[in-house]
Design a protein around this motif. Structure first.
Motif, PDB file in Angstrom:
ATOM      1  N   THR A   1      49.605  57.788  44.330  1.00 31.02           N
ATOM      2  CA  THR A   1      48.701  58.929  44.401  1.00 31.02           C
ATOM      3  C   THR A   1      47.248  58.479  44.395  1.00 31.02           C
ATOM      4  OG1 THR A   1      48.529  59.150  42.006  1.00 31.02           O
ATOM      5  CG2 THR A   1      50.378  60.302  43.097  1.00 31.02           C
ATOM      6  N   GLU A   2      46.393  59.417  44.673  1.00 31.74           N
ATOM      7  CA  GLU A   2      44.949  59.158  44.584  1.00 31.74           C
ATOM      8  C   GLU A   2      44.577  58.797  43.147  1.00 31.74           C
ATOM      9  OE1 GLU A   2      41.552  58.277  46.238  1.00 31.74           O
ATOM     10  OE2 GLU A   2      43.111  59.200  47.473  1.00 31.74           O
ATOM     11  N   GLN A   3      45.248  59.402  42.182  1.00 29.26           N
ATOM     12  CA  GLN A   3      45.012  59.079  40.769  1.00 29.26           C
ATOM     13  C   GLN A   3      45.412  57.632  40.470  1.00 29.26           C
ATOM     14  OE1 GLN A   3      46.704  61.863  37.989  1.00 29.26           O
ATOM     15  NE2 GLN A   3      46.292  60.549  36.237  1.00 29.26           N
ATOM     16  N   ASP A   4      46.540  57.179  41.046  1.00 29.49           N
ATOM     17  CA  ASP A   4      46.950  55.776  40.881  1.00 29.49           C
ATOM     18  C   ASP A   4      45.877  54.833  41.433  1.00 29.49           C
ATOM     19  OD1 ASP A   4      49.449  56.464  39.785  1.00 29.49           O
ATOM     20  OD2 ASP A   4      50.367  56.586  41.779  1.00 29.49           O
ATOM     21  N   ILE A   5      45.348  55.186  42.606  1.00 27.02           N
ATOM     22  CA  ILE A   5      44.291  54.361  43.217  1.00 27.02           C
ATOM     23  C   ILE A   5      43.076  54.331  42.300  1.00 27.02           C
ATOM     24  CG2 ILE A   5      42.694  54.151  45.176  1.00 27.02           C
ATOM     25  CD1 ILE A   5      45.627  53.384  45.844  1.00 27.02           C
ATOM     26  N   ALA A   6      42.681  55.489  41.801  1.00 31.88           N
ATOM     27  CA  ALA A   6      41.503  55.577  40.937  1.00 31.88           C
ATOM     28  C   ALA A   6      41.661  54.750  39.660  1.00 31.88           C
ATOM     29  CB  ALA A   6      41.212  57.039  40.591  1.00 31.88           C
ATOM     30  N   SER A   7      42.853  54.701  39.109  1.00 29.51           N
ATOM     31  CA  SER A   7      43.037  53.959  37.857  1.00 29.51           C
ATOM     32  C   SER A   7      43.337  52.482  38.058  1.00 29.51           C
ATOM     33  CB  SER A   7      44.129  54.611  37.002  1.00 29.51           C
ATOM     34  OG  SER A   7      45.366  54.548  37.651  1.00 29.51           O
ATOM     35  N   ASN A   8      43.798  52.091  39.242  1.00 24.07           N
ATOM     36  CA  ASN A   8      44.191  50.697  39.447  1.00 24.07           C
ATOM     37  C   ASN A   8      43.302  49.908  40.404  1.00 24.07           C
ATOM     38  OD1 ASN A   8      46.482  50.759  37.714  1.00 24.07           O
ATOM     39  ND2 ASN A   8      47.502  51.996  39.254  1.00 24.07           N
ATOM     40  N   PHE A   9      42.321  50.575  41.005  1.00 23.83           N
ATOM     41  CA  PHE A   9      41.413  49.910  41.933  1.00 23.83           C
ATOM     42  C   PHE A   9      39.979  50.059  41.451  1.00 23.83           C
ATOM     43  CE2 PHE A   9      45.024  50.098  44.637  1.00 23.83           C
ATOM     44  CZ  PHE A   9      44.841  49.146  45.625  1.00 23.83           C
ATOM     45  N   LEU A  10      39.266  48.960  41.433  1.00 28.80           N
ATOM     46  CA  LEU A  10      37.829  48.954  41.206  1.00 28.80           C
ATOM     47  C   LEU A  10      37.204  48.600  42.547  1.00 28.80           C
ATOM     48  CD1 LEU A  10      35.292  49.069  39.471  1.00 28.80           C
ATOM     49  CD2 LEU A  10      35.740  46.685  38.831  1.00 28.80           C
ATOM     50  N   ILE A  11      36.532  49.571  43.148  1.00 30.80           N
ATOM     51  CA  ILE A  11      35.940  49.371  44.466  1.00 30.80           C
ATOM     52  C   ILE A  11      34.445  49.171  44.264  1.00 30.80           C
ATOM     53  CG2 ILE A  11      35.611  50.354  46.762  1.00 30.80           C
ATOM     54  CD1 ILE A  11      38.188  52.050  46.155  1.00 30.80           C
ATOM     55  N   LEU A  12      33.990  47.968  44.589  1.00 29.85           N
ATOM     56  CA  LEU A  12      32.613  47.568  44.310  1.00 29.85           C
ATOM     57  C   LEU A  12      31.822  47.296  45.576  1.00 29.85           C
ATOM     58  CD1 LEU A  12      33.330  44.894  41.551  1.00 29.85           C
ATOM     59  CD2 LEU A  12      32.490  47.210  41.200  1.00 29.85           C
ATOM     60  N   PRO A  13      30.484  47.355  45.466  1.00 32.26           N
ATOM     61  CA  PRO A  13      29.692  46.838  46.584  1.00 32.26           C
ATOM     62  C   PRO A  13      30.082  45.379  46.828  1.00 32.26           C
ATOM     63  CG  PRO A  13      28.301  47.948  44.977  1.00 32.26           C
ATOM     64  CD  PRO A  13      29.678  47.837  44.373  1.00 32.26           C
ATOM     65  N   ALA A  14      30.093  44.982  48.083  1.00 28.08           N
ATOM     66  CA  ALA A  14      30.559  43.628  48.430  1.00 28.08           C
ATOM     67  C   ALA A  14      29.860  42.545  47.619  1.00 28.08           C
ATOM     68  CB  ALA A  14      30.382  43.389  49.920  1.00 28.08           C
ATOM     69  N   SER A  15      28.587  42.707  47.324  1.00 22.81           N
ATOM     70  CA  SER A  15      27.846  41.670  46.602  1.00 22.81           C
ATOM     71  C   SER A  15      28.346  41.467  45.171  1.00 22.81           C
ATOM     72  CB  SER A  15      26.353  41.993  46.581  1.00 22.81           C
ATOM     73  OG  SER A  15      26.139  43.212  45.898  1.00 22.81           O
ATOM     74  N   GLU A  16      28.991  42.441  44.587  1.00 24.43           N
ATOM     75  CA  GLU A  16      29.511  42.321  43.222  1.00 24.43           C
ATOM     76  C   GLU A  16      30.728  41.392  43.151  1.00 24.43           C
ATOM     77  OE1 GLU A  16      28.205  43.519  40.423  1.00 24.43           O
ATOM     78  OE2 GLU A  16      26.595  44.567  41.461  1.00 24.43           O
ATOM     79  N   ILE A  17      31.348  41.115  44.275  1.00 25.65           N
ATOM     80  CA  ILE A  17      32.525  40.248  44.293  1.00 25.65           C
ATOM     81  C   ILE A  17      32.122  38.773  44.390  1.00 25.65           C
ATOM     82  CG2 ILE A  17      34.598  39.693  45.655  1.00 25.65           C
ATOM     83  CD1 ILE A  17      35.046  42.594  46.028  1.00 25.65           C
ATOM     84  N   ASN A  18      30.868  38.496  44.564  1.00 30.30           N
ATOM     85  CA  ASN A  18      30.397  37.123  44.746  1.00 30.30           C
ATOM     86  C   ASN A  18      30.908  36.109  43.720  1.00 30.30           C
ATOM     87  OD1 ASN A  18      29.093  37.839  47.058  1.00 30.30           O
ATOM     88  ND2 ASN A  18      27.046  37.840  46.170  1.00 30.30           N
ATOM     89  N   PRO A  19      31.054  36.467  42.427  1.00 27.26           N
ATOM     90  CA  PRO A  19      31.537  35.452  41.480  1.00 27.26           C
ATOM     91  C   PRO A  19      32.929  34.903  41.801  1.00 27.26           C
ATOM     92  CG  PRO A  19      30.595  37.292  40.299  1.00 27.26           C
ATOM     93  CD  PRO A  19      30.676  37.697  41.744  1.00 27.26           C
ATOM     94  N   PHE A  20      33.694  35.619  42.628  1.00 26.37           N
ATOM     95  CA  PHE A  20      35.056  35.189  42.933  1.00 26.37           C
ATOM     96  C   PHE A  20      35.165  34.469  44.274  1.00 26.37           C
ATOM     97  CE2 PHE A  20      35.323  38.922  40.191  1.00 26.37           C
ATOM     98  CZ  PHE A  20      36.030  38.383  39.129  1.00 26.37           C
ATOM     99  N   LEU A  21      34.061  34.382  44.990  1.00 25.61           N
ATOM    100  CA  LEU A  21      34.096  33.744  46.303  1.00 25.61           C
ATOM    101  C   LEU A  21      34.276  32.239  46.173  1.00 25.61           C
ATOM    102  CD1 LEU A  21      31.249  35.607  48.198  1.00 25.61           C
ATOM    103  CD2 LEU A  21      33.705  35.991  48.324  1.00 25.61           C
ATOM    104  N   MET A  22      34.884  31.701  47.192  1.00 25.36           N
ATOM    105  CA  MET A  22      35.058  30.252  47.251  1.00 25.36           C
ATOM    106  C   MET A  22      34.075  29.694  48.277  1.00 25.36           C
ATOM    107  SD  MET A  22      39.099  29.787  46.581  1.00 25.36           S
ATOM    108  CE  MET A  22      38.918  28.090  46.495  1.00 25.36           C
ATOM    109  N   GLU A  23      33.752  28.439  48.141  1.00 23.54           N
ATOM    110  CA  GLU A  23      32.933  27.742  49.126  1.00 23.54           C
ATOM    111  C   GLU A  23      33.825  27.436  50.315  1.00 23.54           C
ATOM    112  OE1 GLU A  23      29.345  25.621  50.242  1.00 23.54           O
ATOM    113  OE2 GLU A  23      29.692  26.692  48.381  1.00 23.54           O
TER     114      GLU A  23
END
Length: 143
Positions: free
Chosen positions: A70-92
């Motif tokens: 459901t949409e509620q499942d998505i809301a509770s299990n997904f954190l959708i961030l601006p792309a720049s917030e994912i930078n700490p997890f990027l690999m070289e």
């Protein structure tokens, strides 16, 4: 680690945290998609951090449909961030000889380990194509 080993690891886990730029494996990769379906049916908990991109939005819609969530499942299990917030997890990532052999490798962005991932030909070529597209978009010339 091979994909088979990774699938075995995920199959045994009770909780899985995923940082993904596209949700590719969960909705587009047959073996992983089937595994996620089985795991969700067995109450394995998944939490996702993804960027707010058109591709991710499309894949979230596929995720909802494919796994009957459901949409509620998505809301509770997904954190959708601006792309720049994912930078700490990027690999070289380095792409070598893009116009000839085209080999792409990845390693942790800030680590002194000697572990490197070498991508297969098709993936390396896609990375090179995406690199060229970004370069053209912002530099207005070919790299």
């Amino acid at each position: 680690m091979t994909f088979k080993q990774l699938i075995k690891l995920e199959n045994k886990a009770k909780e899985i945290w995923v940082i993904s730029p596209s949700l590719h494996y969960d909705v587009e990769h047959k073996e992983f998609s089937e595994l996620v379906s089985v795991n969700l049916g067995e109450s394995t908990k998944y939490k996702y951090i993804v960027p707010a991109t058109a591709q991710v939005e499309k894949n979230i819609q596929l995720f909802k449909k494919r796994f009957n969530v459901t949409e509620q499942d998505i809301a509770s299990n997904f954190l959708i961030l601006p792309a720049s917030e994912i930078n700490p997890f990027l690999m070289e990532i380095a792409i070598y000889d893009a116009s000839t052999d085209c080999i792409a490798c990845a390693a942790p962005a800030a680590d002194d380990s000697d572990e490197v991932i070498v991508f297969r030909g098709a993936t390396a070529k896609k990375m090179a194509k995406d690199f060229i597209a970004l370069w053209k978009k912002y530099k207005r010339s070919r790299p």
